[in-house]
Design a protein around this motif. Structure first.
Motif, short mmCIF file in Angstrom:
data_model
loop_
_atom_site.label_atom_id
_atom_site.label_comp_id
_atom_site.label_asym_id
_atom_site.label_seq_id
_atom_site.Cartn_x
_atom_site.Cartn_y
_atom_site.Cartn_z
N GLN A 195 -13.59 -37.71 20.43
CA GLN A 195 -14.51 -38.78 20.80
C GLN A 195 -14.46 -39.03 22.30
N ARG A 196 -13.40 -38.56 22.95
CA ARG A 196 -13.24 -38.74 24.39
C ARG A 196 -13.25 -37.41 25.15
N ILE A 197 -12.71 -36.37 24.54
CA ILE A 197 -12.63 -35.06 25.16
C ILE A 197 -13.33 -34.07 24.22
N PRO A 198 -14.44 -33.50 24.62
CA PRO A 198 -15.15 -32.59 23.71
C PRO A 198 -14.23 -31.50 23.15
N LYS A 199 -14.35 -31.26 21.86
CA LYS A 199 -13.48 -30.31 21.15
C LYS A 199 -13.42 -28.93 21.79
N PRO A 200 -14.54 -28.37 22.28
CA PRO A 200 -14.46 -27.04 22.89
C PRO A 200 -13.53 -26.95 24.08
N ILE A 201 -13.28 -28.06 24.77
CA ILE A 201 -12.36 -28.03 25.90
C ILE A 201 -10.95 -27.68 25.42
N PHE A 202 -10.55 -28.21 24.27
CA PHE A 202 -9.25 -27.84 23.69
C PHE A 202 -9.25 -26.37 23.27
N LEU A 203 -10.30 -25.95 22.60
CA LEU A 203 -10.33 -24.60 22.03
C LEU A 203 -10.40 -23.52 23.10
N GLU A 204 -10.97 -23.83 24.27
CA GLU A 204 -11.17 -22.83 25.31
C GLU A 204 -10.16 -22.94 26.45
N GLN A 206 -7.22 -22.30 28.92
CA GLN A 206 -6.72 -20.99 29.34
C GLN A 206 -5.24 -21.02 29.69
N GLN A 207 -4.63 -19.83 29.68
CA GLN A 207 -3.24 -19.61 30.07
C GLN A 207 -2.26 -20.48 29.27
N VAL A 208 -2.42 -20.43 27.96
CA VAL A 208 -1.46 -21.02 27.04
C VAL A 208 -1.03 -19.94 26.06
N GLU A 209 0.07 -20.16 25.35
CA GLU A 209 0.55 -19.18 24.38
C GLU A 209 -0.42 -19.03 23.21
N THR A 210 -0.76 -20.15 22.56
CA THR A 210 -1.68 -20.11 21.42
C THR A 210 -2.47 -21.41 21.33
N VAL A 211 -3.67 -21.32 20.79
CA VAL A 211 -4.47 -22.47 20.37
C VAL A 211 -4.92 -22.18 18.95
N THR A 212 -4.57 -23.07 18.02
CA THR A 212 -4.88 -22.86 16.61
C THR A 212 -5.60 -24.08 16.07
N GLU A 213 -6.67 -23.85 15.32
CA GLU A 213 -7.33 -24.96 14.64
C GLU A 213 -6.88 -24.98 13.19
N LEU A 214 -6.24 -26.08 12.80
CA LEU A 214 -5.78 -26.26 11.43
C LEU A 214 -6.87 -26.95 10.62
N ASN A 215 -6.59 -27.22 9.37
CA ASN A 215 -7.53 -27.96 8.54
C ASN A 215 -7.74 -29.37 9.07
N ASN A 216 -8.83 -30.00 8.65
CA ASN A 216 -9.15 -31.38 9.03
C ASN A 216 -9.32 -31.52 10.54
N GLU A 217 -9.78 -30.44 11.19
CA GLU A 217 -10.09 -30.43 12.63
C GLU A 217 -8.88 -30.67 13.52
N VAL A 218 -7.69 -30.46 13.04
CA VAL A 218 -6.49 -30.63 13.87
C VAL A 218 -6.33 -29.39 14.74
N ILE A 219 -6.08 -29.60 16.04
CA ILE A 219 -5.85 -28.49 16.97
C ILE A 219 -4.37 -28.51 17.39
N LYS A 220 -3.77 -27.34 17.38
CA LYS A 220 -2.36 -27.15 17.72
C LYS A 220 -2.27 -26.22 18.92
N VAL A 221 -1.64 -26.69 19.99
CA VAL A 221 -1.53 -25.92 21.23
C VAL A 221 -0.05 -25.65 21.53
N THR A 222 0.28 -24.39 21.81
CA THR A 222 1.62 -24.02 22.25
C THR A 222 1.50 -23.46 23.66
#
Length: 443
Positions: A195-204, A206-222
């Motif tokens: 609602q504050r940060i558009p979802k594609p910004i999380f998904l795109e 750069q230079q992280v180990e992993t970005v994973t989208e879990l169920n219920n729209e949860v995003i996990k970043v390592t």
């Protein structure tokens, strides 16, 4: 730095019923009993006592929807705290590193499951990294040597004692609209963030180990592979770059003057709309605004759930720096709202940073050549009386300064550097109501 080699975990959950709340507490109790052997506990304001599962279970079953209390459980290998506030749960856990490594897959699965179910945010990180980035009180930084502390940025607290300005550190936890903004080893984000940060910004990102989208729209970043190697220079680079890409320090800071770092992304909000622009180079890599040649603009309508995205190559124009343009008065303006009372230098570094940010620009735009570019600083009245002008002139040694005019509630002057120009105005906070006007108060 003296290290604990422990793991620190934080999460926030929102339940929809008392029964769901109790089940989540029992899940937490099961989790801690799997990874350690509980030894003692407190429930609410009670004294620490020997852990007894039957007693703890009975107390949990007696909870009501209006509870506001802490449950704390200690063991030889960990500390577990759960804050219950009505139907919300805030969980904090400290685990010995060896225990975390032995149960890492199960621990991550536990975090995945609760975030998917009803999580708001969650993170897992080295306790040492958390302490380094979040302990403000110098006396409490016993894990560092004096020479290490001397290199850290400082500010005043409300009592004028010198503390660490953690706003300047990449792993600082700051909160915006009830959401935790930080940069650390592993982070979970619920759909509330979008609602504050558009979802594609999380998904795109750069230079992280992993970005994973879990169920219920949860995003996990390592961010990187090993949480205990957080202080390796390459991992610290990733930690800083993630924070810059997400623009957390463009959204929130609490030191009164900001982080004094050029943006990699900028945000604009209206009542219903979020708008962002990300800055990249010719290789589509994140860069500081002034070095950008590729721009990603996004807008998200929070009411109609309409998302629009545009990607373009080009160069910055004048409106990118001065969005308020008055064709009639031939002026364009931007502003900063500051309160330098916590700044040890009286705001000097902030004033120089923002002035150079809007003076030392490269734009090919007729408006910039023909219009007056204005930068306003809105300050508290007391700060307005103490603007360190002489020291600022020394900082701006390579800039031509002219037309200084001072009144009780304003100070203004003109700057020129080569072909660049800037009209700077320091104003009392009371003028904030004129924030969208460029042709006022004698500018």
């Amino acid at each position: 730095m003296k290290k604990t080699e422990k793991i620190y975990m934080v999460s926030q959950q929102a339940d929809i019923s008392l029964e769901e709340l109790k089940q989540d507490i029992f899940d937490w109790l099961s989790f801690l009993r799997i990874v350690t052997i509980p030894e003692s506990y407190t429930f609410g304001d009670g004294e620490m006592q020997k852990f007894d599962l039957r007693t703890v279970t009975h107390q949990i079953q007696q909870l009501t929807e209006e509870e506001n209390l802490w449950i704390k459980v200690n063991s030889s290998g960990g500390e577990f705290q759960l804050h219950i506030s009505k139907l919300n749960l805030h969980e904090r856990t400290i685990l010995d590193g060896a225990i975390f490594l032995a149960y890492q897959m199960m621990i991550e699965d536990y975090c995945d499951t609760k975030m998917i179910k009803n999580g708001i945010y969650c993170y897992i990180r080295s306790l040492d990294e958390y302490l380094y980035n979040n302990v403000e009180c110098i006396e409490k930084r016993s894990f560092e040597q004096a020479d290490e502390i001397s290199k850290l940025p400082k500010q005043y607290n409300s009592k004028k004692a010198v503390i660490i300005d953690c706003n300047q550190l990449a792993g600082y936890d700051i909160y915006f609209k009830g959401l935790c903004l930080t940069s650390c080893w592993k982070m979970y984000y619920s759909s509330l963030y979008f609602q504050r940060i558009p979802k594609p910004i999380f998904l795109e990102v750069q230079q992280v180990e992993t970005v994973t989208e879990l169920n219920n729209e949860v995003i996990k970043v390592t961010l990187f592979n090993n949480p205990f190697k957080w202080d390796h220079s390459v991992n610290q680079k990733y930690q800083r770059l993630f924070r810059d890409q997400m623009g957390y320090d463009q959204l929130a800071w609490n030191n009164g003057t900001g982080v004094l770092r050029p943006p990699y992304i900028e945000y604009a909000f209206t009542e219903d709309m979020t708008q962002t622009v990300q800055y990249q180079n010719d290789y589509y890599q994140p860069v500081e605004k002034k070095n950008a040649t590729y721009f990603i603009t996004r807008s998200y309508d929070n009411i109609r759930h309409k998302y629009v995205e545009n990607r373009t190559k080009g160069i910055l124009n004048a409106q990118a720096y001065f969005p308020w343009i008055d064709e009639k008065s031939r002026k364009m303006m931007n502003y900063r709202i500051l309160n330098p009372e916590r700044a040890i230098d009286g705001g000097l570094s902030a004033y120089e940073f923002y002035i150079r940010q809007f003076l030392e620009i490269e734009v090919l735009d007729e408006k910039y050549d023909d219009f007056v570019s204005v930068l306003r600083f809105y300050l508290p009245k007391e700060a307005l009386k103490e603007v360190p002008l002489d020291a600022l002139w020394d900082k701006l040694f390579d800039v031509n300064i002219s037309n200084l005019k001072q009144k009780e509630l304003s100070t203004r002057f003109d700057l020129r550097k080569s072909k660049n120009h800037l009209h700077v105005v320091f104003l009392d906070h009371s003028y904030l109501e004129t924030i969208n006007q460029t042709n006022d108060i004698g500018e």
